[in-house]
Scaffold this active site. Structure first.
Site, PDB file in Angstrom:
ATOM      1  CG  ASP A 194      -2.156  -0.786   1.068  1.00 36.71           C
ATOM      2  OD1 ASP A 194      -2.444  -1.199  -0.062  1.00 36.71           O
ATOM      3  OD2 ASP A 194      -2.871  -0.991   2.066  1.00 36.71           O
ATOM      4  CE  LYS A 216      -7.096  -0.205  -1.505  1.00 42.90           C
ATOM      5  NZ  LYS A 216      -8.095  -0.799  -0.614  1.00 42.90           N
TER       6      LYS A 216
END
Length: 413
Positions: A194, A216
């Protein structure tokens, strides 16, 4: 090129221009260390990964093809495209300007090699294996492991069994990653990372490790959770050891248990390496306690990604307003104004102290001190952007008595 060995040297790049040509995963791995060294980095590439896009505030991003003039004034160059001809053009331009250049495709055509780098405290370990990157990375890992654990351990001692390992990477500072997390990364065949996972550790991965970027970005590209679940299961079924690398702790608003359930349903072995949650670690590093004797007997960690009143919200904001303890808000910058209003309506005094900790544990960390009444205006005026932790409660007054001298701002007036 001749067969003379390289001359090792440590470059001091702080404040000096470095150019990285290419926007793929090789460039992505190199950038954190260059930025961490204080280099003034320019990335030149028509396209970049989401993670590099997320570094736009830290570097200059030129979304176009390379021009030789890009190297004017540079001290160091990394040619990291997937086109050998483009890399040759970069290295030729660097040679003409007498700038050392690393090439990702052909080390024999480069004037500099990137070593396998590891760090422990103030020590930097750099290993050059005569253009054998796997050998360099393995030796680097052994040395760093010996330094961290106090004994020499070979890479073969690591668990490399197929399956998925969910690894919490802590709040961002790589020094706050657990030993178990480092061992998991060292054992990986695939790392699925991530944006908020400690990115400096990605450069320590061996060259054989597949790095999958599922960053993200706020208001940007994202990988759907279902796609991530399918990716973890697919790679594990191929007999690979897959590390899912997240920021904080996987089970604190990290959707980690959804990934556990996906693995269970697919019959894939899954284990968990907990990480330090930013909800406690970031205030702690900033010397703000989430509890304090005689001040707060409880603290509540709340996701602020949905505003009060949203039909999908599961938070009782009125109950939080009626409580006296500490409220720690994650993912709440965008909805800070609505949350502050809801807490006041629920019973919190408008003068309740608030600390907004931006980029907690990272070099750019800063704290904005305010109150519930003034939180919306201060968030805008101070340019607060994610990631940020918002701490609400009297513990902030305990930590900053000079800023909050009276029970409420109104009393001071």
């Amino acid at each position: 090129m001749n067969d003379f060995p390289p001359y090792p040297v440590g470059l001091r790049l702080s404040g000096r221009k470095v150019v990285v040509v290419g926007g793929g995963h090789v460039a992505q791995r190199r950038l954190p260390s260059l930025l961490g060294a204080g280099a003034v980095v320019t990335v030149v590439s028509p396209e970049v990964t989401p993670a590099i896009e997320g570094m736009a505030d830290e570097l200059t991003l030129e979304l176009r093809r390379f021009r030789p003039s890009d190297l004017d004034g540079a001290w160091y160059v990394v040619a990291a495209t997937n086109d050998p001809q483009a890399n040759e053009e970069v290295s030729a331009a660097a040679e003409e300007r007498r700038i050392f250049c690393v090439r990702s495709d052909d080390a024999t055509r480069a004037t500099a090699w990137t070593p396998a780098v590891g760090r422990h405290g103030s020590v930097t370990v750099a290993v050059l294996g005569n253009r054998e990157p796997r050998q360099s990375a393995a030796l680097r890992d052994d040395i760093v492991t010996a330094l961290r654990d106090g004994h020499l351990a070979t890479s073969g001692a690591l668990d490399r069994s197929p399956g998925v390992v969910l690894v919490g990477g802590g709040p961002g500072d790589p020094d706050l990653v657990t030993v178990a997390a480092r061992h998991a990364l060292a054992s990986a065949d695939v790392v699925v990372a991530d944006r908020l996972a400690p990115r400096a550790l990605l450069e320590e991965l061996g060259p054989h490790v597949e790095l999958v970027d599922v960053a993200k970005l706020p208001r940007g590209r994202s990988a759907r959770q279902e796609q991530i679940n399918e990716l973890l299961v697919d790679r594990a079924r191929q007999g690979k050891r897959v590390v899912r690398f997240k920021g904080g702790d996987s089970f604190v608003f990290g959707r980690g248990f959804e990934e556990v359930l996906a693995c269970r349903e697919a019959g894939v072995p899954v284990t968990v390496v907990p990480g330090l949650s930013s909800s406690v670690t970031v205030p702690g590093i900033s010397q703000i306690p989430v509890t304090h004797r005689g001040v707060a007997h409880e603290f509540t960690v709340v996701s602020g990604h949905l505003p009060p009143g949203h039909p999908e919200s599961l938070v009782s904001w009125s109950a939080l307003g009626a409580m006296q303890g500490t409220v720690v808000l994650l993912m709440a910058v965008e909805n800070a104004a609505a949350i502050a209003e809801a807490l006041v309506q629920g019973g919190r005094p408008p003068g309740t102290p608030v600390a907004v900790i931006i980029d907690g544990t990272m070099p750019g960390e800063r704290t904005v001190l305010t109150t519930l009444a003034e939180l919306p205006a201060d968030v805008e005026a101070q340019g607060v952007r994610p990631p940020a932790i918002i701490v609400v409660g009297e513990v902030v007054r305990v930590a900053h008595p000079d800023r909050f001298r009276t029970p409420t701002r109104q009393a001071a007036e």
